[in-house]
Design a protein around this motif. Sequence first.
Motif, mmCIF file in Angstrom:
data_model
loop_
_atom_site.group_PDB
_atom_site.id
_atom_site.type_symbol
_atom_site.label_atom_id
_atom_site.label_comp_id
_atom_site.label_asym_id
_atom_site.label_seq_id
_atom_site.Cartn_x
_atom_site.Cartn_y
_atom_site.Cartn_z
ATOM 1 N N PRO A 85 42.104 45.554 42.491
ATOM 2 C CA PRO A 85 40.999 44.776 43.099
ATOM 3 C C PRO A 85 39.637 45.032 42.456
ATOM 4 O O PRO A 85 38.689 44.304 42.699
ATOM 5 N N ASN A 86 39.520 46.055 41.592
ATOM 6 C CA ASN A 86 38.245 46.342 40.944
ATOM 7 C C ASN A 86 37.955 45.450 39.742
ATOM 8 O O ASN A 86 36.913 45.576 39.137
ATOM 9 N N LEU A 87 38.912 44.574 39.375
ATOM 10 C CA LEU A 87 38.701 43.685 38.225
ATOM 11 C C LEU A 87 37.703 42.605 38.534
ATOM 12 O O LEU A 87 37.554 42.084 39.555
ATOM 13 N N ASP A 126 47.508 37.888 39.253
ATOM 14 C CA ASP A 126 48.411 39.046 39.371
ATOM 15 C C ASP A 126 47.682 40.352 39.106
ATOM 16 O O ASP A 126 47.846 41.332 39.818
ATOM 17 N N LEU A 127 46.842 40.370 38.047
ATOM 18 C CA LEU A 127 46.085 41.571 37.718
ATOM 19 C C LEU A 127 45.099 41.922 38.823
ATOM 20 O O LEU A 127 44.928 43.091 39.174
ATOM 21 N N MET A 128 44.433 40.908 39.382
ATOM 22 C CA MET A 128 43.440 41.150 40.433
ATOM 23 C C MET A 128 44.113 41.670 41.710
ATOM 24 O O MET A 128 43.535 42.479 42.419
ATOM 25 N N GLN A 129 45.327 41.225 41.939
ATOM 26 C CA GLN A 129 46.069 41.701 43.111
ATOM 27 C C GLN A 129 46.437 43.174 42.943
ATOM 28 O O GLN A 129 46.358 43.950 43.878
ATOM 29 N N THR A 147 47.174 31.710 32.170
ATOM 30 C CA THR A 147 46.144 32.743 32.186
ATOM 31 C C THR A 147 45.629 32.968 33.604
ATOM 32 O O THR A 147 45.438 34.110 34.029
ATOM 33 N N SER A 148 45.424 31.893 34.363
ATOM 34 C CA SER A 148 44.962 32.011 35.751
ATOM 35 C C SER A 148 45.974 32.779 36.592
ATOM 36 O O SER A 148 45.595 33.627 37.410
ATOM 37 N N SER A 149 47.256 32.500 36.392
ATOM 38 C CA SER A 149 48.300 33.209 37.139
ATOM 39 C C SER A 149 48.308 34.689 36.786
ATOM 40 O O SER A 149 48.417 35.548 37.675
ATOM 41 N N ARG A 150 48.186 35.001 35.495
ATOM 42 C CA ARG A 150 48.156 36.411 35.067
ATOM 43 C C ARG A 150 46.935 37.119 35.627
ATOM 44 O O ARG A 150 47.010 38.274 36.058
#
Length: 164
Positions: free
Chosen positions: A162-164, A156-159, A150-153
């Motif tokens: 960036p608004n997450l 990836d999503l935050m990369q 989950t941390s890796s996903r």
Amino acid sequence: MSQKQLSETEEDTRNFLLHLPVFDSFDTDELTLLAKHMSYVHLQRGEYLFMEGDKGNFMGFVVQGLLEVMKKSDTGQNIVIARLTKGNSIGEMALIDKSPRSATVVAKQPTTMVTLTDKGFDLLTERSPILGVKVIQKVARLLSLYMRRTSSRLADLMQSDPNL
């Protein structure tokens, strides 16, 4: 331990557990005792295993079938966050923290599971504290693995946003 002491269902449960990597360090006697504290759940397509917010009182392993794990978004929409098939586990946190369910799980096809309730786990631990500790260690490893994924996903999503 004699196999005559096992019911057919318990023997089926033990044989299923034998093939799960999470229990690869357990010997046959340990799996036999664990199987005696587990039970089967059968779900039809569209049937819910549990709903987000329900009391968490069991964990389970998919024997056959397909489950979808859904989480409510801020807008109230159910988002599929995982699909579970043979050998996957669900509900591990219920044995640890007994908190309400954090997601909804529905069968997408007829599904059979083998489950361990919190009461079954407590009885198992009374009969064999060492086996109880081994089960908790395995559950903790599963939760750790899921947290790392989950941390890796999330990273990836935050990369990518960036608004997450």
